[in-house]
Design an enzyme around this catalytic site. Structure first.
Site, PDB file in Angstrom:
ATOM      1  N   GLU A 139      17.610  25.642 -57.670  1.00  0.00           N
ATOM      2  CA  GLU A 139      17.179  25.390 -59.044  1.00  0.00           C
ATOM      3  C   GLU A 139      15.965  26.219 -59.465  1.00  0.00           C
ATOM      4  O   GLU A 139      15.858  26.629 -60.618  1.00  0.00           O
ATOM      5  CB  GLU A 139      16.894  23.898 -59.246  1.00  0.00           C
ATOM      6  CG  GLU A 139      18.132  23.009 -59.257  1.00  0.00           C
ATOM      7  CD  GLU A 139      18.623  22.612 -57.874  1.00  0.00           C
ATOM      8  OE1 GLU A 139      18.033  23.050 -56.865  1.00  0.00           O
ATOM      9  OE2 GLU A 139      19.619  21.866 -57.794  1.00  0.00           O
ATOM     10  N   HIS A 183      25.040   9.477 -54.680  1.00  0.00           N
ATOM     11  CA  HIS A 183      25.574  10.645 -55.400  1.00  0.00           C
ATOM     12  C   HIS A 183      26.951  11.014 -54.841  1.00  0.00           C
ATOM     13  O   HIS A 183      27.227  10.796 -53.659  1.00  0.00           O
ATOM     14  CB  HIS A 183      24.592  11.803 -55.193  1.00  0.00           C
ATOM     15  CG  HIS A 183      24.752  12.943 -56.155  1.00  0.00           C
ATOM     16  ND1 HIS A 183      25.708  13.905 -56.001  1.00  0.00           N
ATOM     17  CD2 HIS A 183      24.075  13.272 -57.277  1.00  0.00           C
ATOM     18  CE1 HIS A 183      25.612  14.795 -56.980  1.00  0.00           C
ATOM     19  NE2 HIS A 183      24.621  14.425 -57.777  1.00  0.00           N
ATOM     20  N   GLU A 202      14.026  22.574 -71.706  1.00  0.00           N
ATOM     21  CA  GLU A 202      13.311  22.264 -70.462  1.00  0.00           C
ATOM     22  C   GLU A 202      12.936  23.544 -69.719  1.00  0.00           C
ATOM     23  O   GLU A 202      13.207  23.730 -68.526  1.00  0.00           O
ATOM     24  CB  GLU A 202      14.127  21.333 -69.542  1.00  0.00           C
ATOM     25  CG  GLU A 202      13.277  20.606 -68.517  1.00  0.00           C
ATOM     26  CD  GLU A 202      14.068  19.660 -67.623  1.00  0.00           C
ATOM     27  OE1 GLU A 202      14.689  20.113 -66.650  1.00  0.00           O
ATOM     28  OE2 GLU A 202      14.068  18.447 -67.911  1.00  0.00           O
ATOM     29  N   HIS A 238      19.717  13.465 -53.712  1.00  0.00           N
ATOM     30  CA  HIS A 238      20.842  14.397 -53.691  1.00  0.00           C
ATOM     31  C   HIS A 238      20.457  15.855 -53.489  1.00  0.00           C
ATOM     32  O   HIS A 238      21.298  16.740 -53.500  1.00  0.00           O
ATOM     33  CB  HIS A 238      21.630  14.308 -55.005  1.00  0.00           C
ATOM     34  CG  HIS A 238      20.856  14.821 -56.193  1.00  0.00           C
ATOM     35  ND1 HIS A 238      20.855  16.144 -56.548  1.00  0.00           N
ATOM     36  CD2 HIS A 238      20.053  14.198 -57.066  1.00  0.00           C
ATOM     37  CE1 HIS A 238      20.085  16.301 -57.610  1.00  0.00           C
ATOM     38  NE2 HIS A 238      19.580  15.137 -57.941  1.00  0.00           N
ATOM     39  N   ARG A 271      19.796  19.562 -52.448  1.00  0.00           N
ATOM     40  CA  ARG A 271      20.428  20.442 -51.473  1.00  0.00           C
ATOM     41  C   ARG A 271      19.511  20.743 -50.278  1.00  0.00           C
ATOM     42  O   ARG A 271      19.966  20.809 -49.138  1.00  0.00           O
ATOM     43  CB  ARG A 271      20.747  21.761 -52.176  1.00  0.00           C
ATOM     44  CG  ARG A 271      22.135  22.264 -52.007  1.00  0.00           C
ATOM     45  CD  ARG A 271      22.414  23.301 -53.075  1.00  0.00           C
ATOM     46  NE  ARG A 271      23.308  22.731 -54.060  1.00  0.00           N
ATOM     47  CZ  ARG A 271      24.618  22.835 -54.013  1.00  0.00           C
ATOM     48  NH1 ARG A 271      25.176  23.505 -53.044  1.00  0.00           N
ATOM     49  NH2 ARG A 271      25.373  22.277 -54.926  1.00  0.00           N
ATOM     50  N   ASP A 315      18.068  23.843 -64.949  1.00  0.00           N
ATOM     51  CA  ASP A 315      18.051  24.699 -63.758  1.00  0.00           C
ATOM     52  C   ASP A 315      19.339  24.664 -62.951  1.00  0.00           C
ATOM     53  O   ASP A 315      19.340  24.962 -61.767  1.00  0.00           O
ATOM     54  CB  ASP A 315      16.889  24.248 -62.863  1.00  0.00           C
ATOM     55  CG  ASP A 315      16.954  22.746 -62.576  1.00  0.00           C
ATOM     56  OD1 ASP A 315      18.049  22.173 -62.704  1.00  0.00           O
ATOM     57  OD2 ASP A 315      15.918  22.158 -62.222  1.00  0.00           O
TER      58      ASP A 315
HETATM   59  C1  UD1 Z   1      23.907  19.677 -59.204  1.00  0.00           C
HETATM   60  C2  UD1 Z   1      22.816  20.649 -59.613  1.00  0.00           C
HETATM   61  C3  UD1 Z   1      21.462  20.024 -59.486  1.00  0.00           C
HETATM   62  C4  UD1 Z   1      21.399  18.708 -60.233  1.00  0.00           C
HETATM   63  C5  UD1 Z   1      22.503  17.809 -59.736  1.00  0.00           C
HETATM   64  C6  UD1 Z   1      22.479  16.531 -60.528  1.00  0.00           C
HETATM   65  C7  UD1 Z   1      23.220  23.006 -59.203  1.00  0.00           C
HETATM   66  C8  UD1 Z   1      23.034  24.137 -58.284  1.00  0.00           C
HETATM   67  N1  UD1 Z   1      22.822  21.826 -58.767  1.00  0.00           N
HETATM   68  O1  UD1 Z   1      23.835  19.502 -57.791  1.00  0.00           O
HETATM   69  O2  UD1 Z   1      20.494  20.892 -60.010  1.00  0.00           O
HETATM   70  O3  UD1 Z   1      20.152  18.100 -59.983  1.00  0.00           O
HETATM   71  O4  UD1 Z   1      23.752  18.462 -59.893  1.00  0.00           O
HETATM   72  O5  UD1 Z   1      23.302  15.564 -60.003  1.00  0.00           O
HETATM   73  O6  UD1 Z   1      23.715  23.193 -60.296  1.00  0.00           O
HETATM   74  N2  UD1 Z   1      30.981  15.694 -57.157  1.00  0.00           N
HETATM   75  C9  UD1 Z   1      32.064  14.940 -57.543  1.00  0.00           C
HETATM   76  N3  UD1 Z   1      32.055  14.390 -58.800  1.00  0.00           N
HETATM   77  C10 UD1 Z   1      31.015  14.553 -59.659  1.00  0.00           C
HETATM   78  C11 UD1 Z   1      29.912  15.315 -59.239  1.00  0.00           C
HETATM   79  C12 UD1 Z   1      29.920  15.886 -57.989  1.00  0.00           C
HETATM   80  O7  UD1 Z   1      32.996  14.748 -56.818  1.00  0.00           O
HETATM   81  O8  UD1 Z   1      31.045  14.000 -60.783  1.00  0.00           O
HETATM   82  C13 UD1 Z   1      30.979  16.309 -55.796  1.00  0.00           C
HETATM   83  C14 UD1 Z   1      31.993  17.427 -55.666  1.00  0.00           C
HETATM   84  O9  UD1 Z   1      32.496  17.451 -54.379  1.00  0.00           O
HETATM   85  C15 UD1 Z   1      31.146  18.672 -55.875  1.00  0.00           C
HETATM   86  C16 UD1 Z   1      29.874  18.256 -55.183  1.00  0.00           C
HETATM   87  O10 UD1 Z   1      29.711  16.878 -55.534  1.00  0.00           O
HETATM   88  O11 UD1 Z   1      31.750  19.791 -55.319  1.00  0.00           O
HETATM   89  C17 UD1 Z   1      28.626  18.997 -55.516  1.00  0.00           C
HETATM   90  O12 UD1 Z   1      28.391  19.069 -56.898  1.00  0.00           O
HETATM   91  P1  UD1 Z   1      27.514  20.314 -57.458  1.00  0.00           P
HETATM   92  O13 UD1 Z   1      27.528  20.238 -58.913  1.00  0.00           O
HETATM   93  O14 UD1 Z   1      27.949  21.550 -56.810  1.00  0.00           O
HETATM   94  O15 UD1 Z   1      26.067  20.097 -56.894  1.00  0.00           O
HETATM   95  P2  UD1 Z   1      25.053  18.915 -56.955  1.00  0.00           P
HETATM   96  O16 UD1 Z   1      24.532  18.769 -55.589  1.00  0.00           O
HETATM   97  O17 UD1 Z   1      25.627  17.735 -57.633  1.00  0.00           O
HETATM   98  N1  UDP Z   2      21.146   8.494 -63.160  1.00  0.00           N
HETATM   99  C1  UDP Z   2      22.244   7.734 -63.555  1.00  0.00           C
HETATM  100  N2  UDP Z   2      22.919   7.006 -62.595  1.00  0.00           N
HETATM  101  C2  UDP Z   2      22.568   7.026 -61.289  1.00  0.00           C
HETATM  102  C3  UDP Z   2      21.459   7.823 -60.889  1.00  0.00           C
HETATM  103  C4  UDP Z   2      20.776   8.553 -61.845  1.00  0.00           C
HETATM  104  O1  UDP Z   2      22.578   7.687 -64.731  1.00  0.00           O
HETATM  105  O2  UDP Z   2      23.219   6.353 -60.489  1.00  0.00           O
HETATM  106  C5  UDP Z   2      20.432   9.288 -64.180  1.00  0.00           C
HETATM  107  C6  UDP Z   2      18.932   9.193 -64.172  1.00  0.00           C
HETATM  108  O3  UDP Z   2      18.490   8.157 -65.015  1.00  0.00           O
HETATM  109  C7  UDP Z   2      18.498  10.557 -64.677  1.00  0.00           C
HETATM  110  C8  UDP Z   2      19.584  11.467 -64.181  1.00  0.00           C
HETATM  111  O4  UDP Z   2      20.710  10.648 -63.896  1.00  0.00           O
HETATM  112  O5  UDP Z   2      18.489  10.627 -66.092  1.00  0.00           O
HETATM  113  C9  UDP Z   2      19.130  12.203 -62.960  1.00  0.00           C
HETATM  114  O6  UDP Z   2      20.215  12.828 -62.368  1.00  0.00           O
HETATM  115  P1  UDP Z   2      20.180  13.469 -60.942  1.00  0.00           P
HETATM  116  O7  UDP Z   2      19.245  12.705 -60.061  1.00  0.00           O
HETATM  117  O8  UDP Z   2      21.597  13.600 -60.521  1.00  0.00           O
HETATM  118  O9  UDP Z   2      19.656  14.958 -61.223  1.00  0.00           O
HETATM  119  P2  UDP Z   2      18.236  15.658 -61.420  1.00  0.00           P
HETATM  120  O10 UDP Z   2      17.460  14.935 -62.469  1.00  0.00           O
HETATM  121  O11 UDP Z   2      17.565  15.668 -60.078  1.00  0.00           O
HETATM  122  O12 UDP Z   2      18.607  17.048 -61.837  1.00  0.00           O
END
Ligand code: UD1
Ligand code: UDP
Length: 385
Positions: free
Chosen positions: A131, A244, A117, A212, A214, A95
């Site tokens: 999502e 996160h 999924e 994490h 939104r 998603d």
């Molecule tokens: C995204 C997904 C969400 C998923 C989550 C898992 C969308 C809309 N959302 O949300 O469904 O559950 O990831 O974690 O696709 N950032 C870093 N380094 C990283 C990752 C993130 O710096 O490795 C920071 C950056 O500033 C980035 C921000 O996090 O701009 C947000 O990341 P983004 O992928 O936009 O959204 P998530 O809230 O992580």
């Molecule tokens: N996870 C990880 N390290 C962390 C936190 C979560 O490897 O510090 C793993 C967790 O086991 C799961 C996945 O990341 O498999 C979940 O990711 P996240 O919570 O970012 O996203 P969501 O599942 O809500 O999309």
């Protein structure tokens, strides 16, 4: 069959990794692995763990990215990639914005889409945001709908979609089983982890936290942090929170909790470390989707800091409870789980509603139009062909 597999976030990488390995073992498939790079730092450790080499990295992440900025970058770069690689189909997961943009790009080029999924629903477009919309639009366009459970299949049937539906189990259990096996057979890994976290106190029960979403930005996270401050006063637990990397999460959490001695804020853990922490946890407090699937498999009760879930199976099994984001409600629910032994024992029964470790095999079989037995939730006859 030329299959382009695409992922971009940490959970997608974890859940696509066993499927990529399974596709690569099959001589009837030519696989092209593409990372959008939606998450930069959090992805690389997963790829290393599963020894996955990325063929194309779209490198879309920017600091503080907006959904529309990200979507636009993705659409352009995926379109060029589809043009140069000409796959027969693309596989996307779940998603995320990466999944929705890739599916849209493939659809507009007439390329078949497999949705891994598929069929998870809360029924509320605002939770989780965005999502719930992403997974719905991918399902509308998909040719193959890989539903993890009978419940998700039921959701898809109600929407009268055009794709074929297969009940496969969730690939997250394939990934988790591999890591559990690694931890069980590699004492050097567990010893290394114990050395890395010497402050873990064996006398206090561990409450593991992730968050994490939104829709929890702002007031939701302030309430969650207030609950953790209150819970941190208890002398019989220790709270560990891998924070996160999203700045909307990080800034608030670090600001509100950095002075709490009993709340350990740490960087995101790599997947092996996180599974090791889940195994040690007494209780998990989360708003994550994947963690709701993994913790029940490990027999760990989960309190979900959301008002709805697209994963009702573990709620029905009694291992997951929704507690919302109100500070007082969270404190009460955690307190009950810590202090009521019977309640805890009921919730800590291991349940496997999400998979049996064979989801990837089933997805590959379905793609190649081969027969397979659908995933059946333990003890229940959920599917009749
Ligand atoms: C995204 C997904 C969400 C998923 C989550 C898992 C969308 C809309 N959302 O949300 O469904 O559950 O990831 O974690 O696709 N950032 C870093 N380094 C990283 C990752 C993130 O710096 O490795 C920071 C950056 O500033 C980035 C921000 O996090 O701009 C947000 O990341 P983004 O992928 O936009 O959204 P998530 O809230 O992580
Ligand atoms: N996870 C990880 N390290 C962390 C936190 C979560 O490897 O510090 C793993 C967790 O086991 C799961 C996945 O990341 O498999 C979940 O990711 P996240 O919570 O970012 O996203 P969501 O599942 O809500 O999309």
């Amino acid at each position: 069959m030329k299959v382009l597999i695409l992922f971009g976030t940490r959970p997608e990488a974890i859940k696509m990794a066993p499927l990529i390995k399974c596709l690569q073992r099959n001589s009837d498939v030519q696989s092209i692995v593409c990372s959008t790079g939606q998450h930069r730092e959090m992805l690389d450790q997963v790829l290393q763990l599963f020894s996955i080499e990325v063929d194309h990295d779209l490198d879309v992440m920017t600091a503080g990215q907006t959904l529309n900025g990200l979507f636009a970058r993705l659409l352009g770069r995926i379109d060029s990639l589809l043009d140069s690689t000409q796959p027969d189909c693309v596989l996307v997961h779940g998603d995320t914005t990466s999944a929705a943009a890739c599916a849209m790009a493939a659809f507009q080029r007439g390329i078949a889409i497999g949705h891994v999924e598929a069929g998870l629903r809360t029924g509320d477009m605002a939770q989780p945001f965005p999502e719930e919309m992403n997974r719905r639009v991918v399902d509308v366009m998909a040719r193959w709908l890989f539903a993890p459970t009978a419940t998700s299949r039921g959701n898809l049937l109600r929407e009268n979609l055009q794709g074929d539906i297969f009940i496969t189990g969730n690939t997250v259990i394939d990934a988790l089983d591999l890591v559990v096996e690694k931890l069980a057979t590699e004492p050097e890994t567990t010893q290394r982890l114990a050395r890395r976290y010497p402050w873990l106190d064996g006398e206090r029960r561990l409450v593991l936290v992730t968050g994490h979403r939104r829709e929890n930005f702002g007031e939701g996270f302030r309430q969650i942090c207030e609950a953790l401050r209150t819970l941190g006063q208890r002398g019989d637990i220790q709270i560990v929170y891998p924070v996160h990397l999203n700045p909307n999460v990080r800034n608030v959490v670090l600001d509100l909790l950095c002075d709490q001695p009993n709340v350990h804020l740490i960087n995101p853990l790599d997947y092996v470390e996180f599974v090791w922490f889940m195994q040690r946890a007494h209780l998990v407090l989360t708003d994550s989707g994947g963690v709701q699937e993994e913790a029940p498999h490990l027999g760990k009760p989960v309190l979900v800091m959301r008002n709805t879930t697209e994963r009702p199976e573990a709620v029905a099994a009694g291992t997951v409870k929704l507690v919302g984001t109100d500070a007082q409600t969270i404190v009460q629910a955690v307190g009950l789980m810590l202090d009521d032994r019977d309640l805890y024992a009921q919730a800590a029964r291991s349940a496997n509603p999400y998979g049996d470790g064979k989801a990837s095999e089933r997805i590959v079989a379905a793609l190649l139009a081969r027969n397979f037995s659908p995933f059946q939730q333990e003890g229940l006859m959920l599917y009749k062909s």
